[in-house]
Design a protein around this motif. Sequence first.
Motif, short mmCIF file in Angstrom:
data_model
loop_
_atom_site.label_atom_id
_atom_site.label_comp_id
_atom_site.label_asym_id
_atom_site.label_seq_id
_atom_site.Cartn_x
_atom_site.Cartn_y
_atom_site.Cartn_z
N ILE A 109 0.84 -1.21 0.00
CA ILE A 109 0.00 0.00 0.00
C ILE A 109 0.87 1.25 0.00
O ILE A 109 0.59 2.24 -0.69
N ASP A 110 1.97 1.22 0.79
CA ASP A 110 2.87 2.38 0.84
C ASP A 110 3.53 2.61 -0.51
O ASP A 110 3.69 3.76 -0.96
N SER A 113 0.91 4.00 -3.01
CA SER A 113 0.58 5.39 -2.68
C SER A 113 1.70 6.33 -3.08
O SER A 113 1.46 7.40 -3.67
N THR A 114 2.94 5.95 -2.79
CA THR A 114 4.08 6.80 -3.12
C THR A 114 4.23 6.94 -4.62
O THR A 114 4.50 8.05 -5.13
N LYS A 116 1.87 6.68 -6.91
CA LYS A 116 0.78 7.52 -7.42
C LYS A 116 1.08 9.00 -7.20
O LYS A 116 0.83 9.85 -8.07
N LYS A 117 1.64 9.32 -6.04
CA LYS A 117 2.00 10.71 -5.77
C LYS A 117 3.13 11.18 -6.67
O LYS A 117 3.13 12.33 -7.13
N THR A 224 3.37 13.81 1.09
CA THR A 224 3.50 13.22 2.42
C THR A 224 4.11 14.21 3.39
O THR A 224 3.70 14.31 4.55
#
Length: 344
Positions: A109-110, A113-114, A116-117, A224
């Motif tokens: 998940i991390d 998410s990273t 995608k950012k 983040t």
Amino acid sequence: MEDRATVLVVDDELGSRESLRFTLKPSFDVYTSEDGEQALRFIQQKPVDIVTLDLRMPGIPGIEVLKGIKKIDPDIEVIIITAYATVDSCLEAIRWGVFNYITKPFHPIDVISTIKKSVEKRRQTKTLKTFIKKIAATESHLDHRIMQFAQHKFVKSSNSQMDFVRVLVATIERRDPYTWGHSQRVSQQSFLLAERLHLSGEERAQIQLAAYLHDIGKIGLNDTYIYKRGSLTKLEWTMMKKHPEMAVELLSPLALSPSTISIIRHHHEHFDGKGYPDGLRGKEIPLGARIVGICDAYDAMISDRPYRKALSKSQSISELKRCSGLQFDPEVTGVFMEVLEDER
């Protein structure tokens, strides 16, 4: 619908490589390389948006691969995923524009998410750079004619450079509810403070423009760090402090005046020499940067942020006074108190 981003996974360990490929393939076009040399060849042959990079691999070290990637295409976002991160390697990676660090073992998940950012950051940066290049190509005397393009593109009733900058900054700030309107407020107060200090009309205009653009470098930062509710780690803070230099680089195609660029670069310098990026002290800091710096700090104090609630006006004024001579120019602080008093 936007095209799927292309991710290149670079890792000499088959297990890690395949785990990342399996994790990412539902959302991205994923390719893999087992060493740095293979990765650099691939990037030269095929467009790549994001690279996940191990540090410790046979052949070319990971940091050298990062440097090679950035020399081929500075806009490729690189995320280091490693079990061997050190402070020295982190700092070196930051100097070469790494997007983020993830330590092994990683959580899927991390990673997603990273990435995608980082994809969003790459798209924003490419869009902004393309936009700036189009503006730069419109007129040779950019400082005086920039709005002709902005009128056509955005606001047909505008007739000034500031109108374009307002639209540009507002577009960027929409992604962050905590800083929405921040640059406009800082610009307004910086102008009033410059006026109270009896600066010339040209100096006031440069300060107002620089204040609007002072945080534009944050478009290149990982969200983040910007939205984090707790304290930033040493590594995160080091990356956050890069935003004035990133702003100068991002704005270079606009050929803004040296004074405007200097204000943007130095608005986080401290009067006692403990600021960044260059550790200037006292009157070494451009007056415009000292003005924007205190207005920026004050607006941050009276605004909600992810990590704290807004301070009251009286609390913020007390903090400005406490930091006079340390963070802020005492003379500028005293005059800013007069500006704030007039607002009551």
